[in-house]
Enzyme design. Structure first.
Site, PDB file in Angstrom:
ATOM      1  N   HIS A 234      39.420  50.578  32.578  1.00 20.68           N
ATOM      2  CA  HIS A 234      39.298  50.125  33.966  1.00 20.68           C
ATOM      3  C   HIS A 234      38.207  49.045  34.022  1.00 20.68           C
ATOM      4  CE1 HIS A 234      38.695  49.907  38.174  1.00 20.68           C
ATOM      5  NE2 HIS A 234      37.985  50.988  38.364  1.00 20.68           N
TER       6      HIS A 234
ATOM      7  N   ASN B  10      42.549  40.320  27.145  1.00 19.62           N
ATOM      8  CA  ASN B  10      43.790  39.901  26.499  1.00 19.62           C
ATOM      9  C   ASN B  10      43.477  38.919  25.388  1.00 19.62           C
ATOM     10  OD1 ASN B  10      45.592  41.390  28.052  1.00 19.62           O
ATOM     11  ND2 ASN B  10      45.998  39.744  29.504  1.00 19.62           N
TER      12      ASN B  10
ATOM     13  N   HIS C 199      51.567  47.190  29.135  1.00 19.56           N
ATOM     14  CA  HIS C 199      50.753  47.542  27.952  1.00 19.56           C
ATOM     15  C   HIS C 199      51.099  48.946  27.439  1.00 19.56           C
ATOM     16  CE1 HIS C 199      47.858  44.122  28.329  1.00 19.56           C
ATOM     17  NE2 HIS C 199      48.183  44.217  29.606  1.00 19.56           N
TER      18      HIS C 199
HETATM   19 FE1  HDE Z   1      46.019  44.701  33.392  1.00 15.45          FE
HETATM   20  N1  HDE Z   1      46.777  46.482  33.907  1.00 15.45           N
HETATM   21  N2  HDE Z   1      46.395  44.010  35.255  1.00 15.45           N
HETATM   22  N3  HDE Z   1      45.401  42.808  32.867  1.00 15.45           N
HETATM   23  N4  HDE Z   1      45.660  45.302  31.543  1.00 15.45           N
HETATM   24  C1  HDE Z   1      46.929  47.531  33.074  1.00 15.45           C
HETATM   25  O1  HDE Z   1      46.371  49.757  33.540  1.00 15.45           O
HETATM   26  C2  HDE Z   1      46.672  44.785  36.326  1.00 15.45           C
HETATM   27  C3  HDE Z   1      45.332  41.729  33.687  1.00 15.45           C
HETATM   28  C4  HDE Z   1      45.031  44.634  30.542  1.00 15.45           C
HETATM   29  O2  HDE Z   1      45.131  49.515  26.512  1.00 15.45           O
HETATM   30  C5  HDE Z   1      47.357  48.792  33.773  1.00 15.45           C
HETATM   31  O3  HDE Z   1      46.007  51.595  32.295  1.00 15.45           O
HETATM   32  C6  HDE Z   1      46.723  43.998  37.515  1.00 15.45           C
HETATM   33  C7  HDE Z   1      44.524  40.709  33.098  1.00 15.45           C
HETATM   34  C8  HDE Z   1      45.012  45.421  29.340  1.00 15.45           C
HETATM   35  O4  HDE Z   1      45.166  50.947  28.162  1.00 15.45           O
HETATM   36  C9  HDE Z   1      47.371  48.369  35.246  1.00 15.45           C
HETATM   37  C10 HDE Z   1      46.480  42.707  37.112  1.00 15.45           C
HETATM   38  C11 HDE Z   1      44.118  41.216  31.901  1.00 15.45           C
HETATM   39  C12 HDE Z   1      45.646  46.611  29.672  1.00 15.45           C
HETATM   40  C13 HDE Z   1      47.009  46.902  35.159  1.00 15.45           C
HETATM   41  C14 HDE Z   1      46.269  42.741  35.704  1.00 15.45           C
HETATM   42  C15 HDE Z   1      44.671  42.526  31.774  1.00 15.45           C
HETATM   43  C16 HDE Z   1      46.027  46.511  31.056  1.00 15.45           C
HETATM   44  C17 HDE Z   1      48.600  49.414  33.242  1.00 15.45           C
HETATM   45  C18 HDE Z   1      46.464  41.438  37.947  1.00 15.45           C
HETATM   46  C19 HDE Z   1      43.258  40.528  30.849  1.00 15.45           C
HETATM   47  C20 HDE Z   1      45.921  47.777  28.746  1.00 15.45           C
HETATM   48  C21 HDE Z   1      48.163  50.645  32.496  1.00 15.45           C
HETATM   49  C22 HDE Z   1      45.625  41.478  39.021  1.00 15.45           C
HETATM   50  C23 HDE Z   1      41.900  40.359  31.274  1.00 15.45           C
HETATM   51  C24 HDE Z   1      44.763  48.709  28.682  1.00 15.45           C
HETATM   52  C25 HDE Z   1      46.755  50.740  32.730  1.00 15.45           C
HETATM   53  C26 HDE Z   1      45.042  49.814  27.710  1.00 15.45           C
HETATM   54  C27 HDE Z   1      46.669  47.529  31.748  1.00 15.45           C
HETATM   55  C28 HDE Z   1      46.917  46.150  36.257  1.00 15.45           C
HETATM   56  C29 HDE Z   1      46.024  41.569  34.932  1.00 15.45           C
HETATM   57  C30 HDE Z   1      44.446  43.334  30.606  1.00 15.45           C
HETATM   58  C31 HDE Z   1      48.629  48.670  36.002  1.00 15.45           C
HETATM   59  C32 HDE Z   1      46.999  44.516  38.896  1.00 15.45           C
HETATM   60  C33 HDE Z   1      44.177  39.351  33.709  1.00 15.45           C
HETATM   61  C34 HDE Z   1      44.427  45.034  28.005  1.00 15.45           C
HETATM   62  O5  HDE Z   1      46.417  49.058  35.982  1.00 15.45           O
END
Ligand code: HDE
Length: 699
Positions: free
Chosen positions: A334, A143, A70
């Site tokens: 978060h 998402n 992202h």
């Molecule tokens: Fe994320 N995801 N994600 N994700 N995600 C990040 O956090 C992660 C998942 C989503 O505009 C990271 O700040 C893991 C689902 C958005 O700043 C990180 C898993 C959904 C954004 C991270 C998922 C999301 C992130 C990277 C699986 C939809 C952007 C940078 C267990 C519900 C937020 C950050 C923004 C961002 C980890 C799966 C949505 C690495 C470990 C499911 C919208 O922390």
């Protein structure tokens, strides 16, 4: 709190240099900002030039690490209001009072590409909302697709490594269409349902204002009596859910890589504020095992026909950020930022996310990320956390521990009645195991449900997306395994995919036997009654018909659309009766892919000129190929006849306004009002997939 107060109280550090003198970071006024301090005008720069060194050093440190996923995002401010009290379901205070406007900051994003990558790639879009509630910040980090690739967070690093550019040569940028992603996918049956969504047009949104948002994971609402319900969150855009087409997104990635970001920015600047309704699907505790899927499995939807979405409020995005870095880049979301009344389920993907986001903010920004203006809660913050990189607060007093007596025991814990966060006391009695619940084992039924729910056009697009993605995969075994996977979804689908990628069709036609469909899944059933904020190009040249042009422009503007005059050169063009209009864009500075529809007014000299301009003819052909609404009046009907428009009977459209597959024409200038009405209806439909022979049109 109104918008004005919010600006002042939330972001005291917003700086505006208007009318101010240039200074160093120490506040010393600068006399000379263009020349470094030198030993003579042609001599070397001196080490003592503290002004030069401060400026350059700061510049050298301007970047923070981009998000691991992202990375490319676009943000907007706004507010959220609940329609009626949700007290029956949750004690979250921002969901109680319809008169309260809770400030929000939203960040939309792509997932795979790096910060400077193009907006219009095939990808999931992030839709993350920070609610600045009076009880603390609540982040709904969602998402635009309601499910996810994997069931357990421990696979996330593998998924991301597989889909990111390959490590040896860092190719390709922002694309899943390469061997490592499909290799991984072909070995992971649980990914199948998500593949269907990502290969669909949902992954090519026309606008951030025209896509849904989903919390994906299962959360809990807990009310004041301590009663808990399972909940899934949905954002529904008031403009409906609309997508671009593949040929278009690829061209946009070159001609306007900021396409979605620009659309969001300009819409807010023009007052077309993006609006989304918040919906919840709720299940009682005793309904946990009601379904043939596990409600804790993030690769499954709760079909809306089985669990209705209750619409509970509305979000309006009405202010662009002042500074991209300070807001959109530094905002830190978060899923663990919750307020009393919102709690977690045991969804193993969510549980892993609850660790990962805090961890990532620590490496990306540092331990005091919550103190940055964009992350700072409106609720007061008091605790004994101290120091660390970039501490902004000057904490007074001797004590930074609790319990203490030297400061009367403050800051002090709160009871639940005082708003203290109480985790839902779910009973757990289990063995520690590294295992997946058997209830997570069915990876195909909902993939079939998705396939069944698609319109013919959507199915066609899905199959050609497979041809593109898998066509880029060099390893034959990987392609074969994907076809085998798809054969478990639907035999017909697998055969169609196989036919385009040089793989033998499966010998036995597979499938799950699921015959149900879910109308809510198809974009065919979305809002199609408005042209609000849509962009229409009017092609004209000298000698155009002013009456026709202004009548159409007026009708479109009245309906809420935006109109641009496109011609060969900038400057005014003259109508045959000596009136004039300013050209907004040329064929060089814009293109049909940046518009939703095109209209060509009559006026013989103008139409004759357009016929000889390859760019104008290409503009129309391309709009036709991309299934956009097209209108022509007077002599311009002849121009359409000179294009490569296929399968539309222009000759029949002699006397009156006729709409044939979204091509709307009249030769009679007196009928311009009716033409405009028919055109507006055609634009509101978004695209005319029913168009025949469009594949034969080069573009
Ligand atoms: Fe994320 N995801 N994600 N994700 N995600 C990040 O956090 C992660 C998942 C989503 O505009 C990271 O700040 C893991 C689902 C958005 O700043 C990180 C898993 C959904 C954004 C991270 C998922 C999301 C992130 C990277 C699986 C939809 C952007 C940078 C267990 C519900 C937020 C950050 C923004 C961002 C980890 C799966 C949505 C690495 C470990 C499911 C919208 O922390």
């Amino acid at each position: 709190m109104d918008e004005h107060d919010k600006d002042k109280s939330l972001e005291p550090f917003r700086e505006d240099s208007e009318g101010r003198k240039l200074t160093t970071n120490q506040g010393v006024r600068i006399k000379e900002n263009h020349h470094s301090l030198k030993a003579g005008p042609r001599g070397p720069t001196l080490m003592e030039d503290f002004i030069f060194r401060e400026k350059m050093t700061h510049f050298d440190h301007e970047r923070i690490p981009e998000r691991v996923v992202h990375a490319r995002g676009s943000g907007a401010h706004g507010y959220f209001q609940v329609y009626e009290s949700m007290a029956e379901y949750t004690r979250a205070r921002f969901l109680q009072d319809p008169s309260v406007k809770t400030p929000v900051f939203v960040r939309f994003s792509t997932v795979v590409g790096s910060r400077g990558s193009a907006d219009t790639v095939r990808d999931v879009r992030g839709f993350a909302t920070k609610f600045f509630t009076e009880e603390g910040n609540y982040d709904l980090v969602g998402n635009n697709i309601p499910i996810f690739f994997i069931q357990d967070a421990i696979k996330f690093p593998d998924l991301v490594h597989a889909i990111k550019p390959e490590p040896h040569h860092e190719i390709p940028q922002a694309s899943a269409a390469h061997d490592t992603f499909w290799d991984f996918a072909s070995l992971l049956p649980e990914i199948t349902h998500m593949l269907m969504w990502v290969l669909s047009d949902r992954a090519l949104p026309r606008s951030y204002r025209m896509m849904e948002g989903f919390g994906v994971n299962t959360f809990r609402f807990v009310n004041a009596q301590g009663k808990s319900r399972f909940v899934k969150f949905h954002w529904k855009p008031l403009l409906g859910v609309h997508s671009l087409v593949w040929d278009e997104v690829q061209k946009l990635a070159g001609k306007d890589p900021d396409y979605n970001r620009r659309d969001l920015w300009e819409a807010i600047e023009m007052g077309d504020f993006p609006e989304y309704e918040l919906g919840v699907q709720m299940l009682e505790e005793d309904e946990e095992f009601r379904f043939d899927f596990d409600i804790l499995d993030a690769t499954k939807i709760w079909p809306e026909e089985d669990v209705p979405v209750k619409i509970i409020g509305k979000m309006v995005l009405n202010r662009n950020p002042d500074n991209f870095f300070a807001e959109t880049e530094q905002v830190a979301f978060h899923p663990g930022h919750v307020v009393p009344g919102i709690d977690f389920s045991n969804d193993p993907l969510l549980q892993g996310r609850l660790f990962s986001y805090l961890d990532t903010q620590l490496i990306r920004i540092g331990p005091n990320f919550a103190e940055l203006p964009i992350n700072r809660p409106v609720a007061p913050v008091h605790n004994n956390q101290r120091d660390g990189h970039m501490r902004q607060t000057i904490n007074k007093g001797r004590t930074s521990y609790e319990p203490n007596s030297l400061r009367g025991g403050y800051p002090q814990q709160s009871s639940e009645a005082e708003g203290g966060y109480e985790s839902y006391a779910e009973k757990i009695d289990a063995r520690k195991v590294r295992a997946r619940s058997e209830s997570f084992d069915d990876h195909f039924s909902q993939a079939t449900l998705f396939w069944n729910s698609q319109s013919e056009a959507e199915k066609k697009h899905l199959v050609s997306a497979c041809h593109f993605e898998l066509g880029k995969v060099e390893d034959m075994e990987v392609r074969k395994r994907i076809v085998a996977l798809f054969n478990q979804v639907d035999g017909d689908f697998a055969r169609k995919v196989a036919a385009g990628i040089g793989v033998e069709p499966p010998s036995e036609s597979g499938g799950t036997g699921v015959t149900k469909s879910s109308p809510a899944i198809s974009m065919e059933n979305t809002v199609k009654n408005t042209v609000k904020s849509r962009r229409v190009a009017i092609l004209a040249s000298d000698g155009y018909d002013h009456g026709q042009l202004t009548a159409m422009k007026g009708a479109l503007k009245e309906a809420g659309a935006h109109v641009k005059i496109v011609s060969q050169f900038l400057g005014p063009i003259k109508s045959w009766d000596n009136q004039q209009v300013q050209v907004d864009k040329t064929y060089l500075t814009t293109s049909s892919i940046m518009f939703d529809a095109v209209y060509i007014p009559g006026g013989e000299p103008s139409v004759d000129a357009l016929k000889t301009q390859g760019d104008a003819v290409h503009f129309i052909n391309e709009a036709f190929k991309h299934c956009k609404a097209i209108a022509a009046s007077g002599e311009a009907v002849e121009l359409l006849a000179a294009t490569q428009i296929r399968g539309v009977d222009l000759a029949a459209q002699d006397a009156m306004v006729l709409s044939d597959r979204g091509v709307v024409t009249t030769r009679k200038p007196g009928q311009i009002g009716e033409l405009a009405k028919a055109f507006i209806d055609a634009v509101a439909k978004h695209r005319h997939w029913e168009r025949d022979l469009k594949e034969q049109v080069p573009a």
